[in-house]
Scaffold this motif. Structure first.
Motif, PDB file in Angstrom:
ATOM      1  N   VAL A 208      21.763  -3.557  49.936  1.00  0.00           N
ATOM      2  CA  VAL A 208      23.077  -3.870  49.360  1.00  0.00           C
ATOM      3  C   VAL A 208      23.702  -5.028  50.120  1.00  0.00           C
ATOM      4  N   THR A 209      23.588  -4.992  51.443  1.00  0.00           N
ATOM      5  CA  THR A 209      24.100  -6.096  52.259  1.00  0.00           C
ATOM      6  C   THR A 209      23.384  -7.394  51.922  1.00  0.00           C
ATOM      7  N   ALA A 210      22.070  -7.329  51.760  1.00  0.00           N
ATOM      8  CA  ALA A 210      21.298  -8.528  51.411  1.00  0.00           C
ATOM      9  C   ALA A 210      21.727  -9.072  50.049  1.00  0.00           C
ATOM     10  N   ILE A 211      21.987  -8.194  49.083  1.00  0.00           N
ATOM     11  CA  ILE A 211      22.425  -8.634  47.750  1.00  0.00           C
ATOM     12  C   ILE A 211      23.781  -9.329  47.841  1.00  0.00           C
ATOM     13  N   LEU A 212      24.703  -8.738  48.583  1.00  0.00           N
ATOM     14  CA  LEU A 212      26.035  -9.344  48.709  1.00  0.00           C
ATOM     15  C   LEU A 212      25.955 -10.719  49.375  1.00  0.00           C
ATOM     16  N   LEU A 213      25.124 -10.837  50.387  1.00  0.00           N
ATOM     17  CA  LEU A 213      24.972 -12.137  51.053  1.00  0.00           C
ATOM     18  C   LEU A 213      24.357 -13.165  50.108  1.00  0.00           C
ATOM     19  N   ALA A 214      23.357 -12.745  49.343  1.00  0.00           N
ATOM     20  CA  ALA A 214      22.715 -13.672  48.409  1.00  0.00           C
ATOM     21  C   ALA A 214      23.681 -14.100  47.314  1.00  0.00           C
ATOM     22  N   LEU A 215      24.435 -13.158  46.770  1.00  0.00           N
ATOM     23  CA  LEU A 215      25.395 -13.496  45.715  1.00  0.00           C
ATOM     24  C   LEU A 215      26.498 -14.405  46.241  1.00  0.00           C
ATOM     25  N   GLY A 216      27.022 -14.087  47.416  1.00  0.00           N
ATOM     26  CA  GLY A 216      28.081 -14.916  47.984  1.00  0.00           C
ATOM     27  C   GLY A 216      27.624 -16.337  48.235  1.00  0.00           C
ATOM     28  N   THR A 217      26.412 -16.480  48.756  1.00  0.00           N
ATOM     29  CA  THR A 217      25.886 -17.821  49.012  1.00  0.00           C
ATOM     30  C   THR A 217      25.623 -18.570  47.711  1.00  0.00           C
ATOM     31  N   ALA A 218      25.024 -17.878  46.719  1.00  0.00           N
ATOM     32  CA  ALA A 218      24.703 -18.523  45.445  1.00  0.00           C
ATOM     33  C   ALA A 218      25.961 -18.977  44.718  1.00  0.00           C
ATOM     34  N   VAL A 219      26.967 -18.112  44.670  1.00  0.00           N
ATOM     35  CA  VAL A 219      28.219 -18.484  44.013  1.00  0.00           C
ATOM     36  C   VAL A 219      28.874 -19.644  44.740  1.00  0.00           C
ATOM     37  N   GLY A 220      28.806 -19.619  46.060  1.00  0.00           N
ATOM     38  CA  GLY A 220      29.392 -20.719  46.825  1.00  0.00           C
ATOM     39  C   GLY A 220      28.702 -22.044  46.559  1.00  0.00           C
ATOM     40  N   TYR A 221      27.378 -22.023  46.406  1.00  0.00           N
ATOM     41  CA  TYR A 221      26.651 -23.253  46.094  1.00  0.00           C
ATOM     42  C   TYR A 221      26.989 -23.773  44.698  1.00  0.00           C
ATOM     43  N   LEU A 222      27.248 -22.847  43.782  1.00  0.00           N
ATOM     44  CA  LEU A 222      27.628 -23.278  42.430  1.00  0.00           C
ATOM     45  C   LEU A 222      29.005 -23.928  42.412  1.00  0.00           C
ATOM     46  N   LEU A 223      29.834 -23.586  43.384  1.00  0.00           N
ATOM     47  CA  LEU A 223      31.178 -24.166  43.473  1.00  0.00           C
ATOM     48  C   LEU A 223      31.149 -25.413  44.355  1.00  0.00           C
ATOM     49  N   CYS A 224      30.411 -26.395  43.895  1.00  0.00           N
ATOM     50  CA  CYS A 224      30.352 -27.700  44.578  1.00  0.00           C
ATOM     51  C   CYS A 224      29.668 -27.639  45.940  1.00  0.00           C
ATOM     52  N   PHE A 225      28.786 -26.688  46.142  1.00  0.00           N
ATOM     53  CA  PHE A 225      27.877 -26.629  47.278  1.00  0.00           C
ATOM     54  C   PHE A 225      28.561 -26.282  48.605  1.00  0.00           C
ATOM     55  N   LEU A 226      29.667 -26.939  48.926  1.00  0.00           N
ATOM     56  CA  LEU A 226      30.298 -26.743  50.226  1.00  0.00           C
ATOM     57  C   LEU A 226      30.735 -25.298  50.460  1.00  0.00           C
ATOM     58  N   PRO A 227      31.342 -24.599  49.479  1.00  0.00           N
ATOM     59  CA  PRO A 227      31.707 -23.199  49.728  1.00  0.00           C
ATOM     60  C   PRO A 227      30.502 -22.324  50.076  1.00  0.00           C
ATOM     61  N   GLY A 228      29.336 -22.667  49.537  1.00  0.00           N
ATOM     62  CA  GLY A 228      28.139 -21.902  49.888  1.00  0.00           C
ATOM     63  C   GLY A 228      27.793 -22.035  51.352  1.00  0.00           C
ATOM     64  N   ILE A 229      27.939 -23.234  51.902  1.00  0.00           N
ATOM     65  CA  ILE A 229      27.674 -23.435  53.333  1.00  0.00           C
ATOM     66  C   ILE A 229      28.687 -22.669  54.176  1.00  0.00           C
ATOM     67  N   VAL A 230      29.956 -22.730  53.759  1.00  0.00           N
ATOM     68  CA  VAL A 230      31.006 -22.024  54.496  1.00  0.00           C
ATOM     69  C   VAL A 230      30.725 -20.523  54.507  1.00  0.00           C
ATOM     70  N   PHE A 231      30.336 -19.984  53.349  1.00  0.00           N
ATOM     71  CA  PHE A 231      30.055 -18.545  53.289  1.00  0.00           C
ATOM     72  C   PHE A 231      28.841 -18.188  54.144  1.00  0.00           C
ATOM     73  N   ALA A 232      27.791 -18.974  54.032  1.00  0.00           N
ATOM     74  CA  ALA A 232      26.568 -18.667  54.785  1.00  0.00           C
ATOM     75  C   ALA A 232      26.826 -18.696  56.290  1.00  0.00           C
ATOM     76  N   TRP A 233      27.602 -19.656  56.758  1.00  0.00           N
ATOM     77  CA  TRP A 233      27.892 -19.734  58.182  1.00  0.00           C
ATOM     78  C   TRP A 233      28.842 -18.622  58.611  1.00  0.00           C
ATOM     79  N   GLY A 234      29.879 -18.369  57.822  1.00  0.00           N
ATOM     80  CA  GLY A 234      30.824 -17.308  58.192  1.00  0.00           C
ATOM     81  C   GLY A 234      30.189 -15.934  58.213  1.00  0.00           C
ATOM     82  N   ALA A 235      29.199 -15.728  57.357  1.00  0.00           N
ATOM     83  CA  ALA A 235      28.535 -14.420  57.287  1.00  0.00           C
ATOM     84  C   ALA A 235      27.286 -14.355  58.156  1.00  0.00           C
ATOM     85  N   ALA A 236      27.113 -15.289  59.065  1.00  0.00           N
ATOM     86  CA  ALA A 236      25.881 -15.369  59.857  1.00  0.00           C
ATOM     87  C   ALA A 236      25.683 -14.156  60.758  1.00  0.00           C
ATOM     88  N   PHE A 237      26.753 -13.463  61.146  1.00  0.00           N
ATOM     89  CA  PHE A 237      26.641 -12.318  62.053  1.00  0.00           C
ATOM     90  C   PHE A 237      26.736 -10.990  61.306  1.00  0.00           C
TER      91      PHE A 237
END
Length: 314
Positions: A208-237
């Motif tokens: 479930v955690t892996a799904i949420l991380l994947a969805l958050g990153t994918a949606v962020g990339y669809l929103l002009c790419f930069l939000p995906g990077i922000v989410f991936a870095w913020g959720a790194a831990f």
């Protein structure tokens, strides 16, 4: 007065001390009550400390000025602080050498899963999307695209392939999260084995955690790419909190963002340097990943424990 008679006024005598036939009225005046702090007589042993006798089975209060014993090495000593980059890499390298076999084999297994996903799902998906079912031609004057036909079968096939790719990505990330758990166990001074890679103490919550991380990153990339990077870095831990603190998936993501926000500079350096080290193995024909990826993960765990005040076994 005979030798058997006690001296007059002897107030230490008791009625049972008198010779037979001596009435109690002939003994001296009654004894006064004992003072409150009086200690009952004992048959031996050291005198009790000032202030009375401690309760039975207790040890009493420690002497004034006594200090508690220092904590054993590697245990938490307080709230988190500024992590040391150099100490983090030195610790990661030393722990990798001490646990090289299980870490290398585990990384190889994760890499094999990624290769399977690439060959079985990702390449066919690219062929389907790129081919489109017919030849594509573009008018050089008008730019009009002709010759492209995409029927229901094309979209169904594309959707199924995309879902399969996403599912395999979730499996890889869920299994790969155990590399984080293994690094946490090493930081706790515990032994690790290849079997840890396929042990899921948190059950379905891991995926479930892996799904949420994947969805958050994918949606962020669809929103002009930069939000995906922000989410991936913020959720790194996220998985560090998930395994280390036992948090629920959403709470682990929130905790990761909070740690990142409260330690912005060190957190950015941790994720950036960890990613660079892990990617450095790709330059050696992907062979170096089996060394660089575990070292990067150990480094990130060291910095995470440093920022949260957790245990780091030397």
């Amino acid at each position: 007065m005979t030798n058997q008679d006690p001296p007059p006024g002897d107030d230490q005598n008791r009625p049972d001390d008198l010779p037979p036939g001596r009435p109690p009225s002939e003994m001296g005046p009654p004894l006064p009550p004992p003072p409150p702090d009086a200690v009952p007589p004992s048959t031996g042993g050291a005198a009790p400390p000032p202030g009375g006798v401690p309760p039975m089975g207790g040890y009493g209060a420690p002497p004034p000025g006594a200090q508690p014993p220092p904590p054993p090495p590697g245990t938490p000593t307080g709230p988190g602080g500024q992590p040391d980059i150099g100490a983090g890499f030195s610790w990661a390298w030393a722990k990798f050498q001490a646990n090289a076999a299980p870490l290398v084999v585990s990384t190889l297994i994760i890499g094999a899963l990624a290769v399977v996903a690439y060959l079985i799902v990702y390449l066919p998906l690219l062929a389907i999307v790129g081919g489109g079912g017919s030849e594509i031609s573009v008018d050089p004057v008008t730019g009009e695209i002709t010759g492209f036909s995409a029927g229901p079968g094309f979209f169904v096939t594309t959707l199924v392939s995309a879902i399969g790719l996403f599912a395999l990505f979730i499996v890889i990330q869920g299994v790969g999260s155990n590399l984080v758990r293994m690094s946490l166990k090493i930081a706790d001074g515990e032994e690790v084995a290849v079997g840890d890679l396929f042990t899921f103490p948190r059950g379905g919550s891991t995926f479930v955690t892996a799904i949420l991380l994947a969805l958050g990153t994918a949606v962020g990339y669809l929103l002009c790419f930069l939000p995906g990077i922000v989410f991936a870095w913020g959720a790194a831990f996220t998985f560090a909190f998930f395994y280390d603190k036992g948090l629920a998936p959403v709470d682990a993501i929130k905790a990761s963002f909070t740690l990142f926000k409260d330690n912005l500079g060190p957190a950015i350096l941790t994720v950036l340097l960890g990613g660079l080290v892990a990617s450095a193995g790709v330059l050696l024909c992907f062979v170096g990943v089996i060394v660089s990826a575990p070292i990067a993960q150990l480094f990130i765990v060291h910095q995470y424990r440093s920022m949260t005040g957790g245990r780091i076994t030397a």
